[in-house]
Write an enzyme that holds these catalytic residues in place. Structure first.
Site, PDB file in Angstrom:
ATOM      1  N   THR A   1       0.824  -1.205   0.000  1.00 36.67           N
ATOM      2  CA  THR A   1       0.000   0.000   0.000  1.00 36.67           C
ATOM      3  C   THR A   1       0.862   1.261   0.000  1.00 36.67           C
ATOM      4  O   THR A   1       0.424   2.315  -0.453  1.00 36.67           O
ATOM      5  CB  THR A   1      -0.948  -0.009   1.210  1.00 36.67           C
ATOM      6  OG1 THR A   1      -1.748  -1.194   1.173  1.00 36.67           O
ATOM      7  CG2 THR A   1      -1.864   1.200   1.226  1.00 36.67           C
TER       8      THR A   1
ATOM      9  N   TYR B   1       3.632 -13.094   4.479  1.00 35.95           N
ATOM     10  CA  TYR B   1       2.642 -12.363   3.677  1.00 35.95           C
ATOM     11  C   TYR B   1       2.272 -13.257   2.508  1.00 35.95           C
ATOM     12  O   TYR B   1       3.034 -13.424   1.564  1.00 35.95           O
ATOM     13  CB  TYR B   1       3.281 -11.054   3.211  1.00 35.95           C
ATOM     14  CG  TYR B   1       2.387 -10.080   2.478  1.00 35.95           C
ATOM     15  CD1 TYR B   1       1.014 -10.258   2.351  1.00 35.95           C
ATOM     16  CD2 TYR B   1       2.946  -8.938   1.909  1.00 35.95           C
ATOM     17  CE1 TYR B   1       0.225  -9.335   1.675  1.00 35.95           C
ATOM     18  CE2 TYR B   1       2.168  -8.005   1.231  1.00 35.95           C
ATOM     19  CZ  TYR B   1       0.819  -8.206   1.123  1.00 35.95           C
ATOM     20  OH  TYR B   1       0.044  -7.293   0.450  1.00 35.95           O
TER      21      TYR B   1
ATOM     22  N   LYS C   1       0.046 -12.454   7.370  1.00 36.24           N
ATOM     23  CA  LYS C   1      -0.960 -11.625   6.726  1.00 36.24           C
ATOM     24  C   LYS C   1      -1.593 -12.502   5.659  1.00 36.24           C
ATOM     25  O   LYS C   1      -0.972 -12.844   4.654  1.00 36.24           O
ATOM     26  CB  LYS C   1      -0.339 -10.370   6.111  1.00 36.24           C
ATOM     27  CG  LYS C   1      -1.370  -9.470   5.441  1.00 36.24           C
ATOM     28  CD  LYS C   1      -0.750  -8.226   4.830  1.00 36.24           C
ATOM     29  CE  LYS C   1      -1.841  -7.377   4.156  1.00 36.24           C
ATOM     30  NZ  LYS C   1      -1.270  -6.179   3.484  1.00 36.24           N
TER      31      LYS C   1
ATOM     32  N   ILE D   1      -4.526  -6.482   8.887  1.00 31.91           N
ATOM     33  CA  ILE D   1      -3.734  -5.409   8.301  1.00 31.91           C
ATOM     34  C   ILE D   1      -4.606  -4.865   7.183  1.00 31.91           C
ATOM     35  O   ILE D   1      -4.740  -5.497   6.125  1.00 31.91           O
ATOM     36  CB  ILE D   1      -2.383  -5.914   7.775  1.00 31.91           C
ATOM     37  CG1 ILE D   1      -1.544  -6.461   8.945  1.00 31.91           C
ATOM     38  CG2 ILE D   1      -1.620  -4.795   7.065  1.00 31.91           C
ATOM     39  CD1 ILE D   1      -0.224  -7.073   8.510  1.00 31.91           C
TER      40      ILE D   1
END
Length: 299
Positions: free
Chosen positions: A46, A144, A172, A212
């Site tokens: 992001t 992730y 995540k 998240i």
């Protein structure tokens, strides 16, 4: 070891005239600390880290850490600064190991690492890759799993193998597999954080640790309230809060992230609506809907 429960915000990188807007970034850190979020992610996807050179990445991280410390000092001299998780991405294990070693002296909560993108290694290679990076890290590692971006999924057996590493602490979870999510929660060794924002409610109800959530850049206090309601067993209240947040979550991902988030924050005057190529601004139609969202009271 760090605690990765609660709502974490993967910070955007604000730009002004194509330079990092450090003043806006500091203000965001302060806003989210006031909102009660559990932590921040610096240089996650992001945050557009692929468009930042090495010096800019270091400067962004330094600003976030300094702002978190300054906010803690200003509110309570004994208060710990908001924890900061740092994204480390790439597909060259040795280079990523060197980057992790650079981060080791810093006061961070951990490192967030995705599978090597583009190369699509075998699962054995993924285990070896993450193990080498975790061995090199002085901080906890958050896996992730986002096959949409990397081209390779972390299979359940791989995740359970990696869970045995003493520094691999959380995941995540963006793979979109309910079976995998539930298996990891039942296993209990990794803290499971929803990475697909629309799955925050289901992950928390199933016993996950948090999220998240990029969409939590706006109305972060409502995401915190959602987490608190569900972890305290107030299901009806949590369901009501989540249903009210669904339109915001859907708009935040109606076009490639982080364009919608930046458009929304620009509409309320927090940042400029700037991205770096190859990312582009949200479409005019979506920007208008996001601006209306920013003016609409939450039900």
């Amino acid at each position: 070891m760090s605690d990765f429960s609660g709502i974490w915000i993967p910070l955007i990188t604000p730009f002004a005239d194509d330079a990092v807007d450090h003043a806006a970034l500091r203000a965001l850190v302060s806003r989210y600390a006031d909102a009660g979020v559990a932590g921040l992610v610096a240089l996650g996807t992001t945050g557009e880290p692929a468009t930042l050179d090495a010096a800019e990445q270091d400067a962004v991280l330094a600003t976030i850490l300094d702002a978190a410390q300054a906010h803690a000092n200003a509110t309570d001299a004994q208060r710990r600064p908001l924890p900061v998780l740092v994204g480390v991405s790439g597909n060259h294990t040795a280079s990523m190991r060197a980057r992790i070693e650079q981060l080791n002296p810093l006061p961070i909560a951990g490192v967030l690492i995705a599978a090597p993108y583009y190369t699509r290694p075998a699962q054995d290679g993924i285990v070896a890759h993450f193990s080498a990076l975790a061995d090199a890290s002085a901080h906890p590692v958050v896996l992730y799993d986002i096959p949409q971006r990397t081209g390779v999924r972390l299979e359940l057996d791989t995740l359970l193998t990696l869970a045995a590493h003493p520094r691999i602490q959380a995941i995540k979870d963006c793979a979109g597999s309910l079976d995998t999510t539930l298996a990891l929660i039942r296993d209990g060794r990794l803290q499971v954080l929803a990475g697909n924002d629309i799955e925050v409610f289901s992950t928390l109800c199933a016993g996950g640790s948090g999220a998240i959530a990029a969409s939590a850049h706006w109305r972060p206090e409502r995401f915190v309230a959602l987490y608190q309601a569900l972890t305290e067993g107030r299901l009806d209240e949590g369901r009501r809060i989540f249903h009210a947040l669904v339109p915001q979550i859907q708009l935040a991902f109606a076009e490639p992230n982080p364009a919608p988030v930046k458009a929304l924050l620009a509409a309320v005057g927090w940042v400029r609506n700037e991205l770096r190529l190859p990312m582009t601004r949200a479409s005019e139609a979506l920007t208008e809907r996001l601006a209306a969202l920013g003016e609409t009271p939450l039900r």
